[in-house]
Design an enzyme around this catalytic site. Structure first.
Site, PDB file in Angstrom:
ATOM      1  N   ASN A  23      -0.013  12.754  29.888  1.00  0.00           N
ATOM      2  CA  ASN A  23       1.296  12.258  29.467  1.00  0.00           C
ATOM      3  C   ASN A  23       1.981  13.389  28.705  1.00  0.00           C
ATOM      4  O   ASN A  23       1.601  13.688  27.581  1.00  0.00           O
ATOM      5  CB  ASN A  23       1.095  11.019  28.577  1.00  0.00           C
ATOM      6  CG  ASN A  23       2.396  10.528  27.971  1.00  0.00           C
ATOM      7  OD1 ASN A  23       3.480  10.992  28.338  1.00  0.00           O
ATOM      8  ND2 ASN A  23       2.297   9.598  27.028  1.00  0.00           N
TER       9      ASN A  23
ATOM     10  N   LYS B 212       4.842  13.512  27.537  1.00  0.00           N
ATOM     11  CA  LYS B 212       5.799  13.012  26.530  1.00  0.00           C
ATOM     12  C   LYS B 212       7.130  13.761  26.642  1.00  0.00           C
ATOM     13  O   LYS B 212       7.535  14.127  27.734  1.00  0.00           O
ATOM     14  CB  LYS B 212       5.177  13.087  25.132  1.00  0.00           C
ATOM     15  CG  LYS B 212       3.835  12.339  25.071  1.00  0.00           C
ATOM     16  CD  LYS B 212       3.324  12.089  23.697  1.00  0.00           C
ATOM     17  CE  LYS B 212       1.998  11.340  23.770  1.00  0.00           C
ATOM     18  NZ  LYS B 212       1.460  10.964  22.481  1.00  0.00           N
TER      19      LYS B 212
ATOM     20  N   HIS C 259       3.798   2.257  26.143  1.00  0.00           N
ATOM     21  CA  HIS C 259       3.187   3.238  25.239  1.00  0.00           C
ATOM     22  C   HIS C 259       3.559   2.883  23.800  1.00  0.00           C
ATOM     23  O   HIS C 259       4.668   2.410  23.541  1.00  0.00           O
ATOM     24  CB  HIS C 259       3.688   4.650  25.597  1.00  0.00           C
ATOM     25  CG  HIS C 259       2.874   5.706  24.925  1.00  0.00           C
ATOM     26  ND1 HIS C 259       3.061   6.037  23.606  1.00  0.00           N
ATOM     27  CD2 HIS C 259       1.854   6.473  25.372  1.00  0.00           C
ATOM     28  CE1 HIS C 259       2.181   6.978  23.281  1.00  0.00           C
ATOM     29  NE2 HIS C 259       1.444   7.263  24.330  1.00  0.00           N
TER      30      HIS C 259
ATOM     31  N   GLU D  68       4.480   4.597  21.448  1.00  0.00           N
ATOM     32  CA  GLU D  68       5.708   5.251  20.962  1.00  0.00           C
ATOM     33  C   GLU D  68       6.943   4.489  21.434  1.00  0.00           C
ATOM     34  O   GLU D  68       7.945   4.411  20.717  1.00  0.00           O
ATOM     35  CB  GLU D  68       5.727   6.717  21.438  1.00  0.00           C
ATOM     36  CG  GLU D  68       4.716   7.553  20.646  1.00  0.00           C
ATOM     37  CD  GLU D  68       4.085   8.703  21.418  1.00  0.00           C
ATOM     38  OE1 GLU D  68       4.628   9.107  22.451  1.00  0.00           O
ATOM     39  OE2 GLU D  68       3.025   9.194  20.961  1.00  0.00           O
TER      40      GLU D  68
ATOM     41  N   GLU E 201      -5.160   2.714  23.825  1.00  0.00           N
ATOM     42  CA  GLU E 201      -4.791   3.830  22.952  1.00  0.00           C
ATOM     43  C   GLU E 201      -4.601   3.315  21.520  1.00  0.00           C
ATOM     44  O   GLU E 201      -3.513   2.845  21.165  1.00  0.00           O
ATOM     45  CB  GLU E 201      -3.472   4.461  23.412  1.00  0.00           C
ATOM     46  CG  GLU E 201      -3.529   5.068  24.797  1.00  0.00           C
ATOM     47  CD  GLU E 201      -2.504   6.185  24.965  1.00  0.00           C
ATOM     48  OE1 GLU E 201      -2.920   7.281  25.351  1.00  0.00           O
ATOM     49  OE2 GLU E 201      -1.310   5.968  24.690  1.00  0.00           O
TER      50      GLU E 201
ATOM     51  N   GLY F 146      -2.334  11.598  18.582  1.00  0.00           N
ATOM     52  CA  GLY F 146      -1.756  12.792  17.968  1.00  0.00           C
ATOM     53  C   GLY F 146      -2.289  13.097  16.581  1.00  0.00           C
ATOM     54  O   GLY F 146      -1.721  13.897  15.841  1.00  0.00           O
TER      55      GLY F 146
ATOM     56  N   SER G 216      -6.119  11.552  21.114  1.00  0.00           N
ATOM     57  CA  SER G 216      -6.790  12.796  20.725  1.00  0.00           C
ATOM     58  C   SER G 216      -7.955  13.165  21.656  1.00  0.00           C
ATOM     59  O   SER G 216      -8.993  13.644  21.202  1.00  0.00           O
ATOM     60  CB  SER G 216      -7.256  12.727  19.272  1.00  0.00           C
ATOM     61  OG  SER G 216      -6.144  12.575  18.409  1.00  0.00           O
TER      62      SER G 216
ATOM     63  N   GLY H 116      -1.310  15.572  23.891  1.00  0.00           N
ATOM     64  CA  GLY H 116      -1.200  16.977  23.488  1.00  0.00           C
ATOM     65  C   GLY H 116      -2.014  17.938  24.342  1.00  0.00           C
ATOM     66  O   GLY H 116      -1.511  18.992  24.758  1.00  0.00           O
TER      67      GLY H 116
HETATM   68  P1  13P Z   1      -2.701  12.623  22.124  1.00  0.00           P
HETATM   69  O1  13P Z   1      -3.696  12.954  23.211  1.00  0.00           O
HETATM   70  O2  13P Z   1      -1.777  13.729  21.799  1.00  0.00           O
HETATM   71  O3  13P Z   1      -3.391  12.011  20.942  1.00  0.00           O
HETATM   72  O4  13P Z   1      -1.753  11.469  22.738  1.00  0.00           O
HETATM   73  C1  13P Z   1      -2.339  10.376  23.344  1.00  0.00           C
HETATM   74  C2  13P Z   1      -1.285   9.632  24.047  1.00  0.00           C
HETATM   75  O5  13P Z   1      -0.423   9.044  23.438  1.00  0.00           O
HETATM   76  C3  13P Z   1      -1.291   9.652  25.519  1.00  0.00           C
HETATM   77  O6  13P Z   1      -0.407   8.728  26.037  1.00  0.00           O
END
Ligand code: 13P
Length: 253
Positions: free
Chosen positions: A9, A11, A97, A99, A169, A175, A215, A237
């Site tokens: 992802n 983002k 998600h 977010e 998640e 993150g 993560s 990330g």
């Molecule tokens: P990270 O791998 O950066 O923690 O993000 C996870 C995520 O939100 C994937 O959709």
């Protein structure tokens, strides 16, 4: 047998030019890998370019989008419809998600409408669920995730469970560098599968794939994937670096 699914992802990172570079570097590093489904989910503005490059170079990657609106068309300024994604050969769509839930106030009901629309247009949802830290600390994570799964799977046809991916998640792991333990990730994935088994009568729950996200890195992928209930990962990330993501894709080596 559920095929492992590793999705990146991206983002809100990468212009379409940067995205093309990233997918090309990634392909260079993993073109010999088989037995793993790899999905790249760039921002909307890069979907067309990435679709073209994947097709031109015959890359064995699936294309994913990061969100969708549930209507086919209309006066919904700024939104993207399932028809538009399907026309770009998008295969997977991330929905719900944390977010989106947090910053854009998406509810389980919104997520559910999107899941149904994605399936109706012949694409496959990657439906995200996961609890915030205070819920985990109160010992209520299982119940919280259960409500999300039940609400978001309303009206999903049983015969499409094989096209469904649920990404667990935990918000506190996204993150933050703080990963759920492999045991916790596996336990929650098993819990999610049991919830699906309770909702649907046919043994479709064996087909649904459950990812862990939060993560995920090259250094922890192996232990996370060792859990029998964990069918894949959703990577944020670490998917922005071709080297790191390639090491994740090659987790079995
Ligand atoms: P990270 O791998 O950066 O923690 O993000 C996870 C995520 O939100 C994937 O959709």
């Amino acid at each position: 047998m559920r095929i492992p699914i590793i999705a990146g992802n991206w983002k809100m990172y990468k212009t379409h030019l940067e995205a093309v570079k990233l997918v090309q570097s990634l392909w260079y590093e993993v073109s010999d890998v088989s037995g793993v489904e790899v999905v790249v989910c760039p921002p909307f503005t890069a979907l067309r370019s990435i679709q073209t490059v994947i097709g031109m170079d015959k890359m064995n990657f699936k294309l994913g989008a990061q969100d969708v609106y549930f209507e086919e068309e209309g006066a919904f300024t700024g939104e993207i419809s399932p028809l538009m994604l399907k026309a770009l050969h998008v295969d997977y769509v991330i929905v719900g998600h944390s977010e989106r839930r947090q910053y854009f106030k998406e509810s389980d009901q919104d997520v559910n409408k999107k899941v149904v629309a994605i399936l109706a247009h012949g694409m496959r949802p990657i439906m995200c669920v996961g609890e915030p830290l205070e819920i985990r600390e109160k010992g209520q994570a299982a119940r919280y995730v259960e409500d999300q799964v039940v609400n978001c799977l309303q009206s999903v046809p049983e015969d499409r469970l094989g096209d469904m991916v649920i990404a667990y998640e935990p918000i506190w792991a996204i993150g933050t560098g703080r990963t759920a333990s492999p045991e916790d990730a596996n336990e929650m994935a098993g819990h999610i599968r049991r919830i699906v088994a309770c909702i649907f009568s046919e043994p479709g729950f064996q087909k649904i794939r459950i990812q862990y996200g939060g993560s995920v890195k090259a250094s922890n992928i192996k232990e996370l994937m060792a859990g029998p209930e964990v069918d894949g990962v959703l990577v944020g990330g670490a998917s922005l670096s071709a080297d790191e993501f390639a090491r994740i894709v090659r987790y079995r080596e």
